[in-house]
Write a protein that holds these residues in place. Structure first.
Motif, PDB file in Angstrom:
ATOM      1  N   LYS A  28      31.831  73.070  30.442  1.00 10.97           N
ATOM      2  CA  LYS A  28      30.688  73.069  31.352  1.00 10.97           C
ATOM      3  C   LYS A  28      29.401  73.231  30.546  1.00 10.97           C
ATOM      4  O   LYS A  28      29.286  74.129  29.727  1.00 10.97           O
ATOM      5  N   PRO A  29      28.421  72.355  30.794  1.00  5.45           N
ATOM      6  CA  PRO A  29      27.153  72.500  30.081  1.00  5.45           C
ATOM      7  C   PRO A  29      26.418  73.748  30.556  1.00  5.45           C
ATOM      8  O   PRO A  29      26.696  74.285  31.626  1.00  5.45           O
ATOM      9  N   THR A  30      25.461  74.202  29.767  1.00  5.05           N
ATOM     10  CA  THR A  30      24.643  75.341  30.184  1.00  5.05           C
ATOM     11  C   THR A  30      23.703  74.888  31.301  1.00  5.05           C
ATOM     12  O   THR A  30      23.520  73.681  31.532  1.00  5.05           O
ATOM     13  N   TYR A  32      20.569  74.985  31.227  1.00  4.50           N
ATOM     14  CA  TYR A  32      19.475  74.288  30.571  1.00  4.50           C
ATOM     15  C   TYR A  32      19.856  72.846  30.247  1.00  4.50           C
ATOM     16  O   TYR A  32      19.046  71.932  30.374  1.00  4.50           O
ATOM     17  N   GLN A  33      21.109  72.625  29.841  1.00  2.97           N
ATOM     18  CA  GLN A  33      21.605  71.271  29.595  1.00  2.97           C
ATOM     19  C   GLN A  33      21.723  70.500  30.908  1.00  2.97           C
ATOM     20  O   GLN A  33      21.440  69.304  30.953  1.00  2.97           O
ATOM     21  N   ALA A  34      22.117  71.183  31.973  1.00  2.00           N
ATOM     22  CA  ALA A  34      22.206  70.532  33.288  1.00  2.00           C
ATOM     23  C   ALA A  34      20.825  70.077  33.745  1.00  2.00           C
ATOM     24  O   ALA A  34      20.683  68.997  34.333  1.00  2.00           O
ATOM     25  N   ALA A  36      18.451  69.032  31.852  1.00  2.00           N
ATOM     26  CA  ALA A  36      18.150  67.827  31.074  1.00  2.00           C
ATOM     27  C   ALA A  36      18.811  66.599  31.692  1.00  2.00           C
ATOM     28  O   ALA A  36      18.242  65.506  31.648  1.00  2.00           O
ATOM     29  N   ASP A  37      19.977  66.767  32.291  1.00  4.57           N
ATOM     30  CA  ASP A  37      20.655  65.650  32.947  1.00  4.57           C
ATOM     31  C   ASP A  37      19.832  65.102  34.115  1.00  4.57           C
ATOM     32  O   ASP A  37      20.016  63.961  34.527  1.00  4.57           O
ATOM     33  N   ASP A  39      16.440  65.167  33.995  1.00  8.84           N
ATOM     34  CA  ASP A  39      15.152  64.847  33.381  1.00  8.84           C
ATOM     35  C   ASP A  39      14.133  65.978  33.455  1.00  8.84           C
ATOM     36  O   ASP A  39      12.928  65.737  33.518  1.00  8.84           O
ATOM     37  N   PRO A  42      14.001  72.449  29.591  1.00  5.28           N
ATOM     38  CA  PRO A  42      14.677  73.740  29.776  1.00  5.28           C
ATOM     39  C   PRO A  42      13.735  74.868  30.163  1.00  5.28           C
ATOM     40  O   PRO A  42      14.133  75.824  30.818  1.00  5.28           O
ATOM     41  N   LYS A  47      14.725  82.424  29.775  1.00  9.99           N
ATOM     42  CA  LYS A  47      15.948  82.797  29.057  1.00  9.99           C
ATOM     43  C   LYS A  47      16.711  83.794  29.910  1.00  9.99           C
ATOM     44  O   LYS A  47      16.109  84.584  30.635  1.00  9.99           O
ATOM     45  N   CYS A 148      11.932  77.937  26.524  1.00 11.24           N
ATOM     46  CA  CYS A 148      12.186  78.849  27.643  1.00 11.24           C
ATOM     47  C   CYS A 148      11.404  80.144  27.457  1.00 11.24           C
ATOM     48  O   CYS A 148      11.470  80.756  26.390  1.00 11.24           O
TER      49      CYS A 148
END
Length: 178
Positions: A28-30, A32-34, A36-37, A39, A42, A47, A148
């Motif tokens: 599972k992405p973090t 913050y990575q989600a 980015a998916d 657009d 982060p 934090k 962040c």
């Protein structure tokens, strides 16, 4: 016999490598990575996100902040940015996300004069993010959200560390001093 053992070893290594690659890909992405998916940078979240849920079919999400990271033992994360805005994040943030658009936000507010007003939408328009409180909105460049912020001090944490007495990393050095 040796050839059979060699084949088994190669097969075992191939299965292990495939399992390891598949496990890494399905991790599972973090939060913050989600973001980015969809657009988003982060830095629209501080934090300390310790958990999140995301329903990919509806876009409904929740993000949970670490209450101990909120600063001063509060149950919210609060900090000032750009010298004039104060932001407040509850420990639980909810809303809906789709590419370039966050809506139905709950748990994020901005201080305007003496009032805390909920930020209800965030829309990305090119290199700008538009933050809406319903009747008004403000645009900020996306470059302001590539990092962040930290609860309690925002983006100016290093300056605060230098001012706190007893912090081991804070050192005062004079020019020409040994």
């Amino acid at each position: 016999m040796l050839q059979l053992q060699h084949r088994r070893l190669v097969l075992l290594l191939a299965v292990a490598a495939t399992a390891a690659a598949g496990g890494a890909a399905s991790a599972k992405p973090t939060a913050y990575q989600a973001l980015a998916d969809y657009d988003f940078p982060p830095g629209i979240l501080p934090k300390g996100v310790v958990a999140y849920t995301l329903d990919n079919s509806t876009g409904a999400f929740t993000a949970t902040l670490d209450a101990s990271a909120s600063g001063a033992g509060k149950s919210v994360c609060e900090f000032s940015i750009q010298g004039s805005y104060s932001l407040r994040y509850q420990t639980k943030i909810t809303g809906k996300i789709k590419p370039d658009h966050l809506s139905n936000l709950q748990g994020v507010s901005v201080k305007v004069l003496f009032l805390w007003i909920n930020i209800v939408e965030v829309t990305r328009r090119g290199d700008n993010l538009e933050f809406s409180v319903g009747i008004a909105s403000a645009d900020f460049g996306i470059e302001n959200f590539l990092e962040c912020p930290t609860c309690g001090c925002g983006f100016d944490c290093n300056d605060l560390l230098m001012l706190k007495p007893g912090v081991a990393t804070a050192k005062l050095r004079l020019r020409g001093a040994f």
